[in-house]
Design a protein around this motif. Structure first.
Motif, short mmCIF file in Angstrom:
data_model
loop_
_atom_site.label_atom_id
_atom_site.label_comp_id
_atom_site.label_asym_id
_atom_site.label_seq_id
_atom_site.Cartn_x
_atom_site.Cartn_y
_atom_site.Cartn_z
N LEU B 143 -0.38 26.55 -51.27
CA LEU B 143 0.35 25.36 -50.85
C LEU B 143 0.34 24.34 -51.99
O LEU B 143 0.39 23.14 -51.77
N VAL B 146 3.19 21.96 -52.20
CA VAL B 146 3.40 21.08 -51.05
C VAL B 146 2.73 19.74 -51.31
O VAL B 146 1.53 19.68 -51.54
N LEU B 149 1.54 17.65 -46.42
CA LEU B 149 1.43 18.73 -45.45
C LEU B 149 2.26 18.40 -44.21
O LEU B 149 2.07 17.36 -43.61
N ASN B 153 4.81 23.73 -42.63
CA ASN B 153 3.92 24.62 -43.37
C ASN B 153 3.10 25.47 -42.42
O ASN B 153 2.95 26.68 -42.62
#
Lengths: 135, 290
Positions: B143, B146, B149, B153
């Motif tokens: 992640l 990203v 968050l 996700n």
């Protein structure tokens, strides 16, 4: 008019909390209104517009599916996504619909039916948006 | 013996390191605040979800038509360990304590003759587990890209897990993450998510609900949803724990650097004074000889 407690929560935040007069919910099996003293119910929600009435004022919130629970302590709506009408990015919403239409081809069978159903809900939201945009 | 110049360079470099760790600590502190708010904002939804689920599930669990996500596949031969760790290091024992818990569980399961598979979320956990269990890692996801968050996700991960479950690749799925207790305490936790464990007593409410549509239909909608919610909560808790761990690790590092600088400066000053004394003696004895 008697009021009751209403919480609207999405996974990312608590979108609304407070005492309200009435809430109209887009249920999977049809819209229904909740007033104070409603019988305990657990109902699934389809993507649609949820209306909160407090002292004669209406507030509209778009929910994209979820679950409503009425108990003695009040009404709780677990929304997958909750966006208030003012915050909604209409252009982006239209884009999402276009993407979903594109994506239809990839589904088949039951999944296709579900995707079409979801797309219809989205389109009806869009229609309501444009028809109520004047006021 | 290092020369005076070498020592000066060394002190300067320790000071530079201290500045970095200090800055990292402050960044972690501010990010921690945001991560903590996010974790708290997600809590009402997750709590409410588990109450509703346990209400419906406790009624449905015994019935023969219960969905496999709740009742299980009837076997427990293949275990999937969903290990969520951080993307970056420099956070004390944060990543390795999660990995250690997962590894212990994996070895215990293997000893019982079960098959173990891994699904790694987060780069650090993947790197650590790869050394020992390379062949058993069926999927890994990082992640890194990203920034914030989102629920998307978690949904993404849940979808992948569900696809594997539907394909019959595993029977039991356990989620590993670090629970955020406070800035100084993060507890690595294992939580079984498939089949769902319904806590006794959670369904204390005696209200008899009407269901619309039918209970089992709501249940089939809710269970996959709940999976995503649990994963989302784990990711948020993890995120908060990560910054908490990083903050205290960097605080320690800053303090250690301060201690080191103090010691090095002491040695430097002693050496400098010894040299001055030596030079003075040389000058004086030189003058006396004249």
């Amino acid at each position: 008019m008697a009021t009751f407690h209403f919480d609207l929560v999405s996974p990312e935040k608590l979108a609304f909390t407070g005492e309200v007069d009435q809430v109209d919910i887009p249920g999977v099996e049809g819209d229904f209104g909740v007033l104070a003293g409603h019988a305990p119910v657990v109902a699934a929600i389809r993507p649609g517009i949820l209306t909160i009435t407090t002292a004669g004022r209406h507030e509209k919130i778009i929910v994209l599916g979820g679950l409503a629970e009425v108990s003695e302590s009040g009404l709780t709506v677990l929304a997958d996504v909750a966006t208030s009408l003012d915050e909604l990015d209409r252009a982006q919403f239209a884009e999402t619909i276009a993407e979903m239409e594109e994506g239809l081809k990839e589904h088949e069978g039951d999944e296709l039916d579900q995707a079409i159903e979801r797309l219809d809900h989205f389109k009806s939201i869009q229609q309501q948006l444009s028809s109520t945009a004047m006021h | 013996m290092a020369s005076l110049k070498d020592m000066r360079v060394r002190i300067a470099s320790t000071k530079a390191t201290q500045k970095i760790t200090k800055a990292m600590q402050m960044v972690a502190a501010s990010k921690l605040r945001r991560a903590q708010t996010a974790a708290e904002a997600a809590r009402p939804y997750a709590d409410k979800m588990s109450v509703v689920i346990s209400n419906i599930a406790s009624a449905a669990a015994g019935s023969p038509g219960a969905p496999p996500l709740l009742a299980g596949t009837g076997r427990d031969q293949v275990h999937l360990l969903l290990v969520c760790t951080g993307e970056r290091g420099l956070s004390g024992a944060f990543n390795s304590s999660i990995v250690r818990l997962a590894r212990e569980r994996a070895l215990a399961l293997s000893a019982q003759g079960k098959d173990v598979k891994f699904f790694c979320v987060g780069r650090k956990g993947y790197e650590q587990l790869r050394r020992q269990f390379d062949k058993q890692i069926v999927e890994h996801l990082d992640l890194r890209s990203v920034r914030q968050l989102g629920f998307v996700n978690a949904e993404d991960i849940a979808k992948k897990v569900l696809a594997r479950f539907d394909a019959g690749e595993f029977d039991v799925c356990t989620l590993f993450y670090s629970q955020f207790k406070s800035v100084i305490a993060q507890v690595p936790t294992a939580q079984q998510i498939i089949p769902l464990v319904v806590e006794e007593g959670a369904a204390a409410s005696t209200t008899s609900y009407e269901y619309e549509p039918e209970e089992d239909e709501i249940l089939t909608r809710l269970l996959p949803r709940n999976l995503a919610v649990q994963i989302f909560r784990a990711l948020l808790e993890n995120n908060a724990s990560f910054y908490g761990a990083q903050m205290s690790a960097m605080d320690n590092a800053t303090r250690n650097a301060g201690e080191m600088i103090r010691k090095q400066t002491l040695v430097y000053n002693r050496t400098r004074q010894a040299q001055i004394t030596k030079e003075l003696i040389e000058i004086i004895s030189g003058a006396e000889a004249v």
